[in-house]
Structures are given as structure tokens and as C-alpha cells.
Design an enzyme around this catalytic site. Structure first.
Site, PDB file in Angstrom:
ATOM      1  N   ASP A  12       0.864  -8.897   2.373  1.00 46.74           N
ATOM      2  CA  ASP A  12      -0.467  -8.840   2.952  1.00 46.74           C
ATOM      3  C   ASP A  12      -1.311  -9.782   2.106  1.00 46.74           C
ATOM      4  O   ASP A  12      -1.729  -9.446   1.003  1.00 46.74           O
ATOM      5  CB  ASP A  12      -1.002  -7.405   2.884  1.00 46.74           C
ATOM      6  CG  ASP A  12      -2.431  -7.278   3.384  1.00 46.74           C
ATOM      7  OD1 ASP A  12      -3.039  -8.323   3.712  1.00 46.74           O
ATOM      8  OD2 ASP A  12      -2.947  -6.145   3.438  1.00 46.74           O
ATOM      9  N   PRO A  65     -13.350 -10.560   1.699  1.00 51.38           N
ATOM     10  CA  PRO A  65     -13.576 -11.901   2.258  1.00 51.38           C
ATOM     11  C   PRO A  65     -14.517 -12.764   1.412  1.00 51.38           C
ATOM     12  O   PRO A  65     -14.475 -13.991   1.506  1.00 51.38           O
ATOM     13  CB  PRO A  65     -14.203 -11.611   3.631  1.00 51.38           C
ATOM     14  CG  PRO A  65     -13.799 -10.218   3.958  1.00 51.38           C
ATOM     15  CD  PRO A  65     -13.718  -9.494   2.655  1.00 51.38           C
ATOM     16  N   ASN A 105      -3.453  -7.336  11.675  1.00 51.07           N
ATOM     17  CA  ASN A 105      -4.349  -6.270  11.225  1.00 51.07           C
ATOM     18  C   ASN A 105      -5.313  -5.998  12.378  1.00 51.07           C
ATOM     19  O   ASN A 105      -5.979  -6.912  12.867  1.00 51.07           O
ATOM     20  CB  ASN A 105      -5.107  -6.718   9.972  1.00 51.07           C
ATOM     21  CG  ASN A 105      -5.985  -5.634   9.376  1.00 51.07           C
ATOM     22  OD1 ASN A 105      -7.029  -5.921   8.788  1.00 51.07           O
ATOM     23  ND2 ASN A 105      -5.587  -4.374   9.488  1.00 51.07           N
ATOM     24  N   PHE A 112     -12.377  -5.485  12.538  1.00 51.97           N
ATOM     25  CA  PHE A 112     -11.673  -6.738  12.241  1.00 51.97           C
ATOM     26  C   PHE A 112     -10.320  -6.752  12.942  1.00 51.97           C
ATOM     27  O   PHE A 112      -9.560  -5.779  12.886  1.00 51.97           O
ATOM     28  CB  PHE A 112     -11.466  -6.906  10.738  1.00 51.97           C
ATOM     29  CG  PHE A 112     -10.610  -8.095  10.394  1.00 51.97           C
ATOM     30  CD1 PHE A 112     -11.155  -9.370  10.345  1.00 51.97           C
ATOM     31  CD2 PHE A 112      -9.249  -7.954  10.150  1.00 51.97           C
ATOM     32  CE1 PHE A 112     -10.366 -10.478  10.056  1.00 51.97           C
ATOM     33  CE2 PHE A 112      -8.454  -9.047   9.859  1.00 51.97           C
ATOM     34  CZ  PHE A 112      -9.016 -10.315   9.816  1.00 51.97           C
ATOM     35  N   GLU A 153       0.821  -1.217   0.000  1.00 50.32           N
ATOM     36  CA  GLU A 153       0.000   0.000   0.000  1.00 50.32           C
ATOM     37  C   GLU A 153       0.851   1.263   0.000  1.00 50.32           C
ATOM     38  O   GLU A 153       0.551   2.249   0.687  1.00 50.32           O
ATOM     39  CB  GLU A 153      -0.996   0.008   1.165  1.00 50.32           C
ATOM     40  CG  GLU A 153      -2.187  -0.907   0.931  1.00 50.32           C
ATOM     41  CD  GLU A 153      -3.354  -0.649   1.877  1.00 50.32           C
ATOM     42  OE1 GLU A 153      -3.499   0.477   2.372  1.00 50.32           O
ATOM     43  OE2 GLU A 153      -4.122  -1.608   2.109  1.00 50.32           O
ATOM     44  N   HIS A 193       0.535  -8.267  -2.591  1.00 47.33           N
ATOM     45  CA  HIS A 193      -0.674  -7.813  -1.900  1.00 47.33           C
ATOM     46  C   HIS A 193      -1.862  -8.490  -2.581  1.00 47.33           C
ATOM     47  O   HIS A 193      -2.227  -8.147  -3.701  1.00 47.33           O
ATOM     48  CB  HIS A 193      -0.803  -6.284  -1.984  1.00 47.33           C
ATOM     49  CG  HIS A 193      -1.820  -5.718  -1.046  1.00 47.33           C
ATOM     50  ND1 HIS A 193      -2.048  -4.372  -0.916  1.00 47.33           N
ATOM     51  CD2 HIS A 193      -2.682  -6.319  -0.156  1.00 47.33           C
ATOM     52  CE1 HIS A 193      -2.999  -4.163  -0.020  1.00 47.33           C
ATOM     53  NE2 HIS A 193      -3.392  -5.339   0.459  1.00 47.33           N
ATOM     54  N   GLU A 213      -3.520  11.011 -12.057  1.00 47.54           N
ATOM     55  CA  GLU A 213      -4.216   9.964 -11.301  1.00 47.54           C
ATOM     56  C   GLU A 213      -3.265   8.870 -10.860  1.00 47.54           C
ATOM     57  O   GLU A 213      -3.413   8.298  -9.773  1.00 47.54           O
ATOM     58  CB  GLU A 213      -5.334   9.360 -12.158  1.00 47.54           C
ATOM     59  CG  GLU A 213      -6.496  10.308 -12.421  1.00 47.54           C
ATOM     60  CD  GLU A 213      -7.473   9.755 -13.443  1.00 47.54           C
ATOM     61  OE1 GLU A 213      -8.654  10.119 -13.379  1.00 47.54           O
ATOM     62  OE2 GLU A 213      -7.043   8.957 -14.318  1.00 47.54           O
ATOM     63  N   ASN A 263      -4.209 -11.078   3.009  1.00 44.38           N
ATOM     64  CA  ASN A 263      -5.643 -10.934   3.289  1.00 44.38           C
ATOM     65  C   ASN A 263      -6.315 -12.285   3.509  1.00 44.38           C
ATOM     66  O   ASN A 263      -7.455 -12.508   3.085  1.00 44.38           O
ATOM     67  CB  ASN A 263      -6.326 -10.169   2.147  1.00 44.38           C
ATOM     68  CG  ASN A 263      -6.189  -8.663   2.305  1.00 44.38           C
ATOM     69  OD1 ASN A 263      -6.466  -8.119   3.368  1.00 44.38           O
ATOM     70  ND2 ASN A 263      -5.726  -7.998   1.259  1.00 44.38           N
TER      71      ASN A 263
END
Length: 567
Positions: free
Chosen positions: A405, A360, A470, A475, A235, A355, A271, A407
């Protein structure tokens, strides 16, 4: 619990009394709301044992004092204290973070405790009929006044020592002194991209504590405190990589590689600056870059779709990425005073940073992305072995450190696959979706019911010495990992977690927090790498500084020469 899911109590409350027949039949009563009325002046301590209550109506009484013990009713979502004689509120009322309605109308309140600002989920605050200060009422009467007042109070809570104590070091193994080895440390850290750090998501954090100018100091302090030899960050905003992380870490003796998420390719130059991605930094005194590689999961999904609509519609639409840096260990990194002759084999190390998709509901995507990742790493490992270490015996002869990460929780298919080297093609994480043809390309011919990878990986934090990586209000769990080739590397120690007593004392209900700059905690592992006895001499190749899909992003070529001068 999201604010929009709150269903306020019916103001026309009705009551029913269980019949004797129901009682005799053993029927159980269930009541979550309680009303106490009748000019009550004092509350019984027995009230605080009713911790199941979600609504408490104490209005139209004669209360002068609200005991701080009310915070034991942690499930409260509605608290009505209107029409009493309250002159002040206990600061502890800010601990009732589930509150959605707090009605204080028609009391004798002149001030509010700043701790009331911790009620970040509050939707309705009643203050009318109180001799409140004009400063408070001017904010309260604005459009969206409740939210603005809560934010004002939270931003002005007086904080004392917000710096957490040092995290403990957990010793795992003692390095071998009988052979020459390299000792080095690896950090993995999701730094929370600025554009994701919003009050809508992290309402429990003061506005100033969410700002990038404040958080970036804490993030860099966290990185430099532990002085990892390899630092993998997730990130990382593109502009912040080139203007903040890379310049700062260059001053500390590092260089780095970076890639933004794939969406950057479709954006304007302005951007693209705000697209986040992955970065790997390495200490120049210990490592030099040999090669770098970008892994784009949407491209891999397209190439391996095999006609699967689920692969095209679910996996290919996600623009997550990973980056890989092939590093050579420099001679002075050897820790027993021995120095290689330049004719001796080069010691290589492959570092991957990834990443994985966050949602979920997309466990299938997470697992497919991980399978694609490991297949790509296998291809790269074989290619690197062939190119830089001809004569190496067998595949995967280069040690791998995989950070990211992911997840994914420790009991997920992703972690099962990485840990064991295999996962069933009918694993529940695939959700019975149609991936059979795709997965067949990654199965072992001897066992077509399993997808396998050929690396021998261990988790650095095996046994979960950290309770979570995390830590938010909604969470808390382990989703960040460092894996390593256990046939080449030994984990000597890992950095432990923040002390729970400090977390409780400082009422840290989620991160970011003024003392913790990201919603993720950094991971740090120390490794021992034994030298290779195979391969070509280290002097036969050199660091490749040219574009290889990671550093050469056209959108940033005009950034004041920072890109061209990064090495």
C-alpha cells in the site's frame, strides 16, 4: 465531506431579484436553495432536474406523498418537509447520503424506513409532532439521539445476497513451454486493521459489519479463495497475526514473517499487541525461507539525514516499515515435470512488502520513503547475490516482487520513480523542501539532477485494469501496487475488479461493506519465473529460523509459545 464543515442555511431566508440592468449586462444568477410554499399538494417532476440544489424547503404545505425521484437531487444537504401530511417516506430517501439536515416535524409518520440509516452524515433529524412508535422515539430522545437512531436503522436494514460475484481474471500472457519455468501467484492486500475500522471513519457501514469477528471471516475467505503462493498483507494487527492469520494459514500449508510498525518498540507489552504491521506468507510446497529483513524508515531517515531538518522532522517521525523475505523456489514448483539436481543453481526470489505513509499532505515523505526502500533493496540484493550466488554477473541478479500500500496515485512521484527508475530531485512532490544533501547520496554521478534505482520494474496492473484499489465514501483511487523485475518475471494475468453493476445494485458507496471486508481490494498476479543459470547449489545453505529483526519481537515472546512454534 466531514460533518464539522457543514454550514446550515440561515433560517431567516432572504431573497433578491436580479434587476433588468443586471440581466441586460449578462449577469448570471446562482442559487443553491429553493423554497416552495402555498399549500402545495403535488410536486412537479421538473423539480428533479434541479440537481444543483443543496437545500430544499417544502415545509408548511399539504404533501401526502414524497416521490422517490427526490433522490435525483444528490447534492441536497438540507431537506425540510415539516408541517405536511406525510404518512410514510420512500425507502429511496436513504440514497441522499449528503444530507446533514432532514426535518420531518409535524407530519403523520408512524414508522421510518430502515434505509434512512444510510444517511450516515445526518446531523439533525426532526421527528417531533409525529405519531411515531415508542421504540423509535426512545432512541431519538436519548443524548446524541440522531446519530444513535441512524446507526440503529442502518444496523437493521435487511440484506439479501451480500456476496459479490467472482471477479474476472484478466489474461496477459501465455507461459512459455519451451523452457522450464516456475508459475506462481502473488497477492497483496491491505486488510484494514481493527483499530482503524471505526464508525467515525466508516459511518456508512453497519456496526456489525465493521466488527473484527465478522470481517476476519471475509478477509480469510478472500485470501483462501485465490490461494496465492505468496501473500503480502498490510495493516495486520500484531495479536491477530500470531493468533489468527498465522495459525489459520499454517493449516493451509503456509508459513510467514511479520513485523509491526516501529512504534511497538516504545510501548508496553499490552499496547504492542494492537500495533499493525506487514506480513508475508509463502506456500511451503513451493518456497522455503532463506533470509528475512526489516526496513524501518525512521532509522533509515536518521542515518541519511545529512543535516536536513526536513528529513529529521518530517520523515524520521513516521514509523512506517517494510519487510523483505528471500525465498528459494523448491524443485516441485517447476511446472513442466523437470526436477533440478541438487547440484544445479538455486532459484531465489526476493519479496518485499511495504506500507508507505498515508497523509496526502506529505508527498515528500512518501517519495523519500520509497527512495530509501529501493536503496535498501539494492543493498540487500547485492548482499544476497554475493552470499548465496557467488560469481553472479552484475547487481540485482535476484528477481524482485514488490507489494504494498504505497498511498500514492499512479501520477505521483512515487510511481514515476518505481516505473521509470528515476525521479528529478526538484520533483513537485518534494514540495521545495530541503532534501538536496540527502538526495545527492542516491543520485547517479552521471546525472546529479536525478535520483535513480537499478531495478527494472513493471507494474502488474499496468494500464489500470482496476479503476480503484481503495474504495471509501470520501476517497476512491489506486494506491495499492505489485511491481516485479521484468527482466526475470513475466506477468501472465491479474485479478480484475468487482463488477460495477453489482456495486451499483447493492448501493456500495464505500467499503468496508457487509460483502467486502476491507476498504482496500486485494490484488492478485500470476507470474512466470524462468530458472537462473548462475549461482551456488541450493543445498549449500539452509533456511534461517533465528531472529533477524522481523520475527523475534520481545513483546510477544510470552504469547503461549505461538511464536517459538510458528515454523
Amino acid at each position: 465531506m466531514p460533518k464539522e464543515k457543514y454550514d446550515p442555511p440561515n433560517p431567516r431566508r432572504t431573497y433578491s431579484i436580479m434587476s433588468q440592468e443586471d440581466q441586460a449586462a449578462g449577469k448570471k444568477s446562482k442559487w443553491l436553495q429553493l423554497e416552495i410554499s402555498g399549500s402545495v399538494r403535488n410536486l412537479s417532476p421538473e423539480l428533479w432536474s434541479l440537481r444543483h440544489l443543496t437545500a430544499l424547503f417544502l415545509n408548511d404545505n399539504s404533501l401526502y406523498y414524497l416521490p422517490p425521484e427526490i433522490t435525483r437531487l444528490t447534492c441536497l444537504m438540507c431537506l425540510d418537509l415539516s408541517a405536511n401530511r406525510l404518512r410514510h417516506l420512500p425507502a429511496e430517501i436513504g440514497d441522499l447520503t449528503n444530507l446533514r439536515e432532514l426535518l420531518l416535524n409535524n407530519n403523520q409518520l408512524r414508522i421510518l424506513p430502515f434505509e434512512l440509516g444510510r444517511l450516515f452524515q445526518l446531523l439533525k433529524l426532526g421527528l417531533t409532532g409525529n405519531p411515531m412508535s415508542s421504540d423509535i422515539m426512545s432512541i431519538y430522545t436519548e443524548p446524541n439521539g440522531t446519530s444513535k437512531l441512524i446507526s440503529f436503522l442502518l444496523d437493521n436494514i435487511e440484506l439479501h445476497d451480500i456476496s459479490p460475484p467472482n471477479r474476472p481474471w484478466i489474461h496477459l500472457n501465455t507461459p512459455s513451454r519451451s523452457r522450464t519455468s516456475t508459475i506462481f501467484t502473488v497477492m497483496s492486500y491491505n486488510v484494514l486493521c481493527d483499530k482503524y475500522a471505526t464508525k467515525q471513519v466508516y459511518g456508512y457501514c453497519p456496526t456489525w459489519g465493521l466488527g473484527w469477528e465478522f470481517r476476519k471471516k471475509g478477509i480469510m475467505s478472500e485470501i483462501l479463495q485465490f490461494t496465492g503462493d505468496i501473500i503480502s498483507l498490510q495493516e495486520v494487527e500484531t495479536e491477530q497475526y500470531y493468533y489468527f492469520f498465522l495459525p489459520q494459514l499454517k493449516l493451509e500449508g503456509y508459513d510467514g514473517v511479520f513485523a509491526p510498525k516501529s512504534r511497538a518498540k516504545t510501548m508496553t507489552e499490552q499496547e504492542r499487541k494492537h500495533v499493525d504491521g506487514c506480513a508475508i506468507f509463502y506456500r511451503l510446497s513451493k518456497f522455503q525461507l532463506v533470509k528475512e529483513h526489516l526496513i524501518e524508515f525512521n532509522q533509515l531517515a536518521m542515518a541519511n539525514a545529512a543535516g536536513s531538518h526536513d528529513m529529521l522532522n518530517r520523515v524520521m517521525t513516521k514509523d512506517n516499515i517494510g519487510i523483505v523475505a528471500l525465498l528459494e523456489v523448491k524443485d516441485p514448483a517447476m511446472d513442466d515435470g523437470y526436477h533440478y539436481d541438487r547440484k544445479s543453481p538455486a532459484q531465489l526470489l526476493m519479496v518485499a512488502n511495504v506500507h508507505i505513509h498515508w497523509d496526502p499532505e506529505y508527498s515528500d515523505v512518501k517519495l523519500i520513503q520509497t527512495i530509501l526502500l529501493m536503496n535498501e533493496l539494492r543493498t540487500m540484493s547485492n548482499e544476497y547475490s554475493h552470499s548465496f550466488r557467488p560469481g553472479a554477473d552484475g547487481p540485482n541478479t535476484i528477481p524482485l516482487v514488490l507489494c504494498g500500500d504505497l498511498n500514492s496515485l499512479p501520477d505521483s512521484g512515487v510511481i514515476e520513480f518505481l516505473n521509470s527508475g528515476r525521479v528529478a530531485i526538484n520533483h513537485s512532490d518534494f514540495k521545495d523542501l530541503v532534501y538536496d544533501e540527502c538526495l545527492s547520496m542516491f543520485t547517479n554521478p552521471d546525472n546529479p539532477t536525478e535520483v535513480t534505482h537499478s531495478f527494472q520494474l513493471n507494474r502488474s496492473y499496468e494500464g489500470n485494469p482496476m479503476t480503484w484499489t481503495n474504495f471509501t465514501y470520501d476517497f476512491k483511487g489506486i494506491i495499492d501496487y505489485i511491481f516485479y523485475s521484468c527482466n526475470f518475471l513475466r506477468a501472465l494475468g491479474v485479478l480484475g475488479e468487482f463488477h460495477p453493476d453489482w456495486m451499483a445494485l447493492n448501493k456500495v458507496i464505500g467499503c468496508p461493506h457487509p460483502g467486502i471486508p476491507s476498504d482496500h481490494f486485494s490484488l492478485l498476479t500470476e507470474y512466470e519465473l524462468l530458472p537462473s543459470n548462475q549461482g551456488v547449489a541450493g543445498g549449500n545453505y539452509h533456511t534461517m529460523n533465528g531472529y533477524n529483526g522481523v520475527n523475534g519481537m520481545n513483546a510477544l515472546n510470552a504469547m503461549n509459545g505461538l511464536i517459538n512454534g510458528r515454523r
